[in-house]
Write an enzyme that holds these catalytic residues in place. Structure first.
Site, short mmCIF file in Angstrom:
data_model
loop_
_atom_site.label_atom_id
_atom_site.label_comp_id
_atom_site.label_asym_id
_atom_site.label_seq_id
_atom_site.Cartn_x
_atom_site.Cartn_y
_atom_site.Cartn_z
N ALA A 38 -16.43 -11.27 -35.66
CA ALA A 38 -15.74 -10.75 -34.47
C ALA A 38 -15.06 -11.89 -33.71
CB ALA A 38 -16.73 -10.04 -33.55
N GLY A 39 -13.86 -11.65 -33.27
CA GLY A 39 -13.15 -12.69 -32.53
C GLY A 39 -11.98 -12.12 -31.75
N ILE A 40 -11.63 -12.84 -30.71
CA ILE A 40 -10.49 -12.45 -29.87
C ILE A 40 -9.64 -13.68 -29.56
CG2 ILE A 40 -11.64 -10.50 -28.75
CD1 ILE A 40 -12.15 -12.38 -26.30
N TYR A 95 -3.33 -18.06 -41.41
CA TYR A 95 -2.75 -16.86 -40.76
C TYR A 95 -2.84 -15.66 -41.71
CZ TYR A 95 -1.26 -19.73 -36.90
OH TYR A 95 -1.27 -20.55 -35.81
N TYR A 114 -9.48 -20.95 -27.82
CA TYR A 114 -9.72 -20.47 -29.20
C TYR A 114 -10.06 -21.64 -30.12
CZ TYR A 114 -8.75 -17.76 -33.48
OH TYR A 114 -8.84 -17.12 -34.70
N PRO A 120 -10.01 -19.09 -42.12
CA PRO A 120 -8.76 -18.47 -42.55
C PRO A 120 -7.55 -19.18 -41.94
CG PRO A 120 -10.28 -16.84 -41.60
CD PRO A 120 -10.80 -18.19 -41.26
N GLN A 155 -4.19 -25.85 -31.88
CA GLN A 155 -2.94 -25.06 -31.81
C GLN A 155 -2.47 -25.03 -30.37
OE1 GLN A 155 -0.01 -24.03 -32.65
NE2 GLN A 155 -0.71 -22.78 -34.35
P1 NDP Z 1 -8.66 -8.21 -35.32
O1 NDP Z 1 -8.17 -8.39 -33.93
O2 NDP Z 1 -7.82 -7.49 -36.29
O3 NDP Z 1 -10.12 -7.54 -35.29
C1 NDP Z 1 -11.10 -8.09 -34.47
C2 NDP Z 1 -12.42 -7.38 -34.68
O4 NDP Z 1 -13.40 -7.99 -33.81
C3 NDP Z 1 -12.37 -5.91 -34.28
O5 NDP Z 1 -13.19 -5.18 -35.14
C4 NDP Z 1 -12.96 -5.90 -32.87
O6 NDP Z 1 -13.59 -4.68 -32.50
C5 NDP Z 1 -14.01 -6.98 -33.02
N1 NDP Z 1 -14.41 -7.52 -31.73
C6 NDP Z 1 -13.65 -8.17 -30.81
N2 NDP Z 1 -14.40 -8.47 -29.73
C7 NDP Z 1 -15.64 -8.00 -29.98
C8 NDP Z 1 -16.85 -7.99 -29.23
N3 NDP Z 1 -16.94 -8.55 -28.02
N4 NDP Z 1 -17.94 -7.41 -29.78
C9 NDP Z 1 -17.88 -6.85 -31.02
N5 NDP Z 1 -16.76 -6.82 -31.77
C10 NDP Z 1 -15.66 -7.39 -31.24
O7 NDP Z 1 -8.99 -9.69 -35.83
P2 NDP Z 1 -8.86 -10.33 -37.30
O8 NDP Z 1 -9.38 -9.39 -38.31
O9 NDP Z 1 -7.51 -10.89 -37.43
O10 NDP Z 1 -9.84 -11.57 -37.12
C11 NDP Z 1 -11.18 -11.55 -37.57
C12 NDP Z 1 -11.76 -12.94 -37.39
O11 NDP Z 1 -10.97 -13.88 -38.13
C13 NDP Z 1 -11.73 -13.43 -35.94
O12 NDP Z 1 -12.88 -14.20 -35.68
C14 NDP Z 1 -10.50 -14.30 -35.89
O13 NDP Z 1 -10.58 -15.27 -34.89
C15 NDP Z 1 -10.55 -14.92 -37.28
N6 NDP Z 1 -9.27 -15.42 -37.74
C16 NDP Z 1 -8.20 -14.59 -37.87
C17 NDP Z 1 -6.99 -15.09 -38.31
C18 NDP Z 1 -5.80 -14.23 -38.50
O14 NDP Z 1 -4.74 -14.79 -38.81
N7 NDP Z 1 -5.88 -12.92 -38.37
C19 NDP Z 1 -6.84 -16.51 -38.62
C20 NDP Z 1 -8.02 -17.28 -38.47
C21 NDP Z 1 -9.20 -16.75 -38.04
P3 NDP Z 1 -12.70 -3.40 -32.02
O15 NDP Z 1 -12.10 -2.85 -33.30
O16 NDP Z 1 -13.66 -2.50 -31.40
O17 NDP Z 1 -11.65 -3.93 -31.10
#
Ligand code: NDP
Length: 240
Positions: A83-85, A179, A147, A177, A141
Protein backbone atom coordinates in the site's frame (compact mmCIF):
# COMPACT_ATOMS: atom_id res chain seq x y z
CA UNK A 1 1.45 -26.46 1.56
CA UNK A 2 -1.16 -23.73 1.13
CA UNK A 3 0.40 -20.49 2.31
CA UNK A 4 -1.65 -17.59 3.63
CA UNK A 5 -0.64 -14.23 2.18
CA UNK A 6 -1.59 -10.69 3.11
CA UNK A 7 -1.15 -8.05 0.41
CA UNK A 8 -1.74 -4.46 1.50
CA UNK A 9 -3.31 -2.24 -1.12
CA UNK A 10 -3.98 -5.58 -2.75
CA UNK A 11 -7.19 -4.88 -4.66
CA UNK A 12 -5.95 -2.79 -7.58
CA UNK A 13 -2.81 -1.67 -9.39
CA UNK A 14 0.44 -3.40 -8.48
CA UNK A 15 -1.10 -4.91 -5.35
CA UNK A 16 -3.96 -6.38 -7.38
CA UNK A 17 -1.50 -8.13 -9.69
CA UNK A 18 0.46 -9.42 -6.68
CA UNK A 19 -2.70 -10.77 -5.00
CA UNK A 20 -3.71 -12.53 -8.19
CA UNK A 21 -0.26 -14.00 -8.83
CA UNK A 22 -0.10 -15.40 -5.29
CA UNK A 23 -3.62 -16.82 -5.58
CA UNK A 24 -2.80 -18.43 -8.92
CA UNK A 25 0.23 -19.93 -7.22
CA UNK A 26 -1.94 -21.67 -4.63
CA UNK A 27 -1.90 -19.18 -1.77
CA UNK A 28 -4.93 -18.14 0.22
CA UNK A 29 -4.80 -14.40 -0.24
CA UNK A 30 -6.17 -11.60 1.92
CA UNK A 31 -6.17 -8.34 -0.02
CA UNK A 32 -6.29 -5.23 2.14
CA UNK A 33 -7.51 -1.85 0.92
CA UNK A 34 -8.53 1.47 2.45
CA UNK A 35 -11.19 3.51 0.65
CA UNK A 36 -12.10 2.34 -2.84
CA UNK A 37 -14.93 -0.10 -2.07
CA UNK A 38 -16.03 -0.29 -5.69
CA UNK A 39 -12.63 -1.42 -6.94
CA UNK A 40 -12.28 -3.86 -4.05
CA UNK A 41 -15.71 -5.45 -4.55
CA UNK A 42 -15.04 -5.76 -8.27
CA UNK A 43 -11.68 -7.40 -7.56
CA UNK A 44 -13.29 -9.87 -5.14
CA UNK A 45 -16.00 -10.79 -7.63
CA UNK A 46 -13.59 -11.30 -10.52
CA UNK A 47 -10.80 -13.10 -8.65
CA UNK A 48 -12.43 -14.68 -5.58
CA UNK A 49 -9.74 -13.13 -3.39
CA UNK A 50 -10.89 -12.21 0.15
CA UNK A 51 -10.85 -8.47 0.82
CA UNK A 52 -10.21 -6.65 4.11
CA UNK A 53 -10.70 -2.92 4.62
CA UNK A 54 -8.57 -0.90 7.03
CA UNK A 55 -6.04 1.92 7.11
CA UNK A 56 -2.51 0.49 7.22
CA UNK A 57 -1.13 3.67 8.76
CA UNK A 58 -3.11 2.86 11.93
CA UNK A 59 -1.18 0.55 14.29
CA UNK A 60 -4.23 -0.75 16.17
CA UNK A 61 -6.18 -1.29 12.96
CA UNK A 62 -3.28 -3.36 11.58
CA UNK A 63 -3.27 -5.55 14.68
CA UNK A 64 -7.03 -6.05 14.40
CA UNK A 65 -6.82 -6.70 10.63
CA UNK A 66 -4.14 -9.35 11.08
CA UNK A 67 -6.11 -11.01 13.90
CA UNK A 68 -9.23 -11.13 11.70
CA UNK A 69 -7.36 -12.62 8.72
CA UNK A 70 -5.68 -15.22 10.91
CA UNK A 71 -9.07 -16.16 12.40
CA UNK A 72 -10.56 -16.49 8.90
CA UNK A 73 -7.72 -18.03 6.91
CA UNK A 74 -5.02 -19.16 9.34
CA UNK A 75 -1.58 -17.80 10.25
CA UNK A 76 -0.04 -15.35 7.80
CA UNK A 77 3.08 -16.78 6.12
CA UNK A 78 3.59 -14.13 3.45
CA UNK A 79 3.30 -10.38 3.97
CA UNK A 80 3.53 -7.98 1.05
CA UNK A 81 3.66 -4.36 2.20
CA UNK A 82 2.49 -2.73 -1.00
CA UNK A 83 0.00 0.00 0.00
CA UNK A 84 1.27 3.45 -0.84
CA UNK A 85 0.23 6.99 -1.65
CA UNK A 86 1.76 10.15 -3.07
CA UNK A 87 1.21 13.71 -1.81
CA UNK A 88 3.71 15.52 -4.02
CA UNK A 89 5.04 19.04 -3.67
CA UNK A 90 8.37 20.81 -3.46
CA UNK A 91 9.75 21.41 0.02
CA UNK A 92 8.38 24.96 0.07
CA UNK A 93 4.89 23.68 -0.61
CA UNK A 94 5.14 20.53 1.47
CA UNK A 95 2.81 20.75 4.44
CA UNK A 96 3.34 18.75 7.64
CA UNK A 97 0.18 16.74 7.00
CA UNK A 98 1.31 15.71 3.50
CA UNK A 99 4.72 14.78 4.87
CA UNK A 100 3.22 12.73 7.71
CA UNK A 101 0.54 11.02 5.60
CA UNK A 102 3.13 9.62 3.21
CA UNK A 103 5.56 8.60 5.97
CA UNK A 104 2.78 6.90 7.95
CA UNK A 105 1.13 5.14 5.01
CA UNK A 106 4.19 4.09 3.03
CA UNK A 107 6.72 3.40 5.79
CA UNK A 108 4.80 3.27 9.07
CA UNK A 109 2.59 0.55 7.59
CA UNK A 110 5.63 -1.71 7.12
CA UNK A 111 6.44 -1.38 10.82
CA UNK A 112 2.79 -1.86 11.84
CA UNK A 113 2.29 -5.04 9.85
CA UNK A 114 5.68 -6.61 10.45
CA UNK A 115 5.14 -5.96 14.15
CA UNK A 116 1.80 -7.78 13.97
CA UNK A 117 2.93 -10.77 11.89
CA UNK A 118 6.58 -11.36 12.82
CA UNK A 119 5.98 -13.15 16.16
CA UNK A 120 3.79 -15.77 14.45
CA UNK A 121 6.28 -16.24 11.62
CA UNK A 122 9.08 -16.64 14.17
CA UNK A 123 7.12 -19.22 16.14
CA UNK A 124 6.43 -21.24 12.97
CA UNK A 125 9.98 -20.70 11.66
CA UNK A 126 8.74 -19.53 8.27
CA UNK A 127 7.99 -16.14 6.84
CA UNK A 128 8.32 -14.19 3.62
CA UNK A 129 8.10 -10.40 3.79
CA UNK A 130 8.31 -8.26 0.68
CA UNK A 131 8.21 -4.48 0.97
CA UNK A 132 7.41 -2.41 -2.09
CA UNK A 133 9.91 0.41 -2.38
CA UNK A 134 10.49 2.59 -5.42
CA UNK A 135 13.06 3.78 -7.86
CA UNK A 136 12.35 7.20 -6.35
CA UNK A 137 13.50 5.92 -2.97
CA UNK A 138 16.77 4.90 -4.60
CA UNK A 139 17.33 7.95 -6.80
CA UNK A 140 15.16 10.67 -5.25
CA UNK A 141 12.69 12.69 -7.31
CA UNK A 142 11.94 16.39 -7.63
CA UNK A 143 8.83 17.31 -5.64
CA UNK A 144 8.81 14.08 -3.63
CA UNK A 145 10.82 14.63 -0.45
CA UNK A 146 8.13 12.82 1.53
CA UNK A 147 7.74 9.89 -0.87
CA UNK A 148 11.49 9.48 -1.45
CA UNK A 149 12.17 9.58 2.29
CA UNK A 150 9.51 6.96 2.99
CA UNK A 151 10.62 4.66 0.18
CA UNK A 152 14.29 5.06 1.03
CA UNK A 153 13.32 4.22 4.61
CA UNK A 154 11.71 1.02 3.36
CA UNK A 155 15.02 -0.10 1.91
CA UNK A 156 16.81 0.49 5.25
CA UNK A 157 13.96 -1.12 7.21
CA UNK A 158 14.18 -4.17 4.96
CA UNK A 159 17.90 -4.69 5.55
CA UNK A 160 17.59 -4.23 9.32
CA UNK A 161 14.62 -6.56 9.74
CA UNK A 162 16.19 -9.17 7.45
CA UNK A 163 18.92 -9.54 10.05
CA UNK A 164 16.34 -10.15 12.79
CA UNK A 165 14.51 -12.77 10.72
CA UNK A 166 17.48 -14.61 9.26
CA UNK A 167 17.90 -17.21 12.01
CA UNK A 168 14.16 -17.83 12.21
CA UNK A 169 13.30 -18.88 8.65
CA UNK A 170 12.02 -15.42 7.75
CA UNK A 171 13.27 -13.55 4.71
CA UNK A 172 12.69 -9.83 4.31
CA UNK A 173 13.25 -8.31 0.88
CA UNK A 174 12.11 -5.37 -1.20
CA UNK A 175 11.16 -4.75 -4.78
CA UNK A 176 11.77 -1.31 -6.22
CA UNK A 177 9.45 -0.67 -9.15
CA UNK A 178 10.21 1.91 -11.76
CA UNK A 179 7.27 3.69 -13.39
CA UNK A 180 4.33 1.29 -13.68
CA UNK A 181 1.08 1.86 -15.53
CA UNK A 182 -1.39 2.19 -12.63
CA UNK A 183 -3.75 4.87 -11.31
CA UNK A 184 -0.83 6.39 -9.38
CA UNK A 185 1.15 7.03 -12.55
CA UNK A 186 -1.90 7.91 -14.65
CA UNK A 187 -2.15 11.00 -12.41
CA UNK A 188 1.18 12.26 -13.78
CA UNK A 189 0.77 14.88 -16.58
CA UNK A 190 1.06 13.29 -20.04
CA UNK A 191 3.98 15.47 -21.16
CA UNK A 192 5.97 14.44 -18.08
CA UNK A 193 5.11 10.80 -18.63
CA UNK A 194 6.32 10.96 -22.24
CA UNK A 195 9.70 12.21 -21.02
CA UNK A 196 9.84 9.46 -18.41
CA UNK A 197 9.09 6.73 -20.95
CA UNK A 198 11.76 8.18 -23.26
CA UNK A 199 14.33 7.66 -20.49
CA UNK A 200 13.40 4.02 -19.84
CA UNK A 201 15.80 1.81 -21.84
CA UNK A 202 13.16 -0.89 -22.41
CA UNK A 203 10.95 1.83 -23.92
CA UNK A 204 7.72 1.33 -22.03
CA UNK A 205 6.13 1.77 -18.63
CA UNK A 206 6.13 -1.25 -16.37
CA UNK A 207 3.09 -3.46 -16.05
CA UNK A 208 1.77 -4.43 -12.61
CA UNK A 209 2.46 -8.06 -13.56
CA UNK A 210 6.18 -7.24 -14.00
CA UNK A 211 6.33 -6.39 -10.30
CA UNK A 212 4.17 -9.34 -9.25
CA UNK A 213 6.63 -11.71 -10.94
CA UNK A 214 9.47 -10.48 -8.71
CA UNK A 215 7.30 -10.76 -5.59
CA UNK A 216 6.37 -14.33 -6.50
CA UNK A 217 10.04 -15.19 -6.87
CA UNK A 218 10.91 -13.74 -3.45
CA UNK A 219 8.02 -15.45 -1.65
CA UNK A 220 8.70 -18.99 -2.88
CA UNK A 221 9.11 -21.66 -0.20
CA UNK A 222 12.67 -22.35 -1.30
CA UNK A 223 13.74 -18.70 -1.69
CA UNK A 224 15.39 -18.89 1.72
CA UNK A 225 18.87 -17.69 0.80
CA UNK A 226 17.78 -14.29 -0.49
CA UNK A 227 17.23 -11.79 2.28
CA UNK A 228 17.87 -8.10 2.85
CA UNK A 229 17.89 -7.63 -0.92
CA UNK A 230 16.14 -5.25 -3.23
CA UNK A 231 15.15 -6.30 -6.73
CA UNK A 232 14.82 -3.31 -9.06
CA UNK A 233 12.12 -3.83 -11.67
CA UNK A 234 12.29 -0.76 -13.85
CA UNK A 235 13.06 -1.56 -17.47
CA UNK A 236 16.65 -0.43 -16.95
CA UNK A 237 15.60 3.06 -15.85
CA UNK A 238 18.73 4.74 -14.42
CA UNK A 239 20.30 1.26 -14.34
CA UNK A 240 19.57 0.76 -10.66
P1 NDP B 1 -2.39 2.64 -6.68
O1 NDP B 1 -2.61 4.06 -6.30
O2 NDP B 1 -2.84 2.16 -8.00
O3 NDP B 1 -3.00 1.68 -5.53
C1 NDP B 1 -2.68 1.93 -4.20
C2 NDP B 1 -3.27 0.86 -3.31
O4 NDP B 1 -2.89 1.16 -1.95
C3 NDP B 1 -4.79 0.85 -3.34
O5 NDP B 1 -5.23 -0.47 -3.21
C4 NDP B 1 -5.17 1.64 -2.08
O6 NDP B 1 -6.43 1.29 -1.53
C5 NDP B 1 -4.06 1.20 -1.15
N1 NDP B 1 -3.90 2.13 -0.05
C6 NDP B 1 -3.54 3.44 -0.09
N2 NDP B 1 -3.53 3.96 1.15
C7 NDP B 1 -3.88 2.95 1.98
C8 NDP B 1 -4.06 2.88 3.39
N3 NDP B 1 -3.86 3.93 4.19
N4 NDP B 1 -4.44 1.69 3.92
C9 NDP B 1 -4.64 0.61 3.13
N5 NDP B 1 -4.49 0.63 1.79
C10 NDP B 1 -4.12 1.80 1.23
O7 NDP B 1 -0.82 2.41 -6.49
P2 NDP B 1 0.19 1.47 -7.30
O8 NDP B 1 -0.42 0.15 -7.54
O9 NDP B 1 0.73 2.25 -8.42
O10 NDP B 1 1.36 1.36 -6.23
C11 NDP B 1 1.50 0.26 -5.35
C12 NDP B 1 2.80 0.42 -4.59
O11 NDP B 1 3.89 0.50 -5.52
C13 NDP B 1 2.88 1.71 -3.77
O12 NDP B 1 3.57 1.46 -2.57
C14 NDP B 1 3.67 2.64 -4.65
O13 NDP B 1 4.32 3.63 -3.91
C15 NDP B 1 4.64 1.66 -5.28
N6 NDP B 1 5.22 2.13 -6.52
C16 NDP B 1 4.43 2.42 -7.60
C17 NDP B 1 5.00 2.85 -8.77
C18 NDP B 1 4.19 3.16 -9.98
O14 NDP B 1 4.79 3.64 -10.95
N7 NDP B 1 2.90 2.90 -10.02
C19 NDP B 1 6.45 3.04 -8.88
C20 NDP B 1 7.18 2.69 -7.71
C21 NDP B 1 6.57 2.25 -6.58
P3 NDP B 1 -7.81 1.85 -2.17
O15 NDP B 1 -8.01 1.03 -3.44
O16 NDP B 1 -8.83 1.59 -1.15
O17 NDP B 1 -7.59 3.30 -2.48
Amino acid sequence: MNRVALVTGGTRGIGGAISLALKNHGCQVAANYHANDEAAEHFREVTGVDIYKWDVSDFAACEAGVAQIEADLGPIDILVNNAGITRDGTLQKMTPDRWQAVLDTNLGSCFNLCHATFPGMRARKFGRVVNVGSINGQAGQYGQVNYAAAKSGIHGFTKALAQEGARHGITVNAVAPGYVDTDMVRAVPEAVLEKIVASIPVGRLGRAEDIARAVLFLTANDADFITGSTISVNGGHHMY
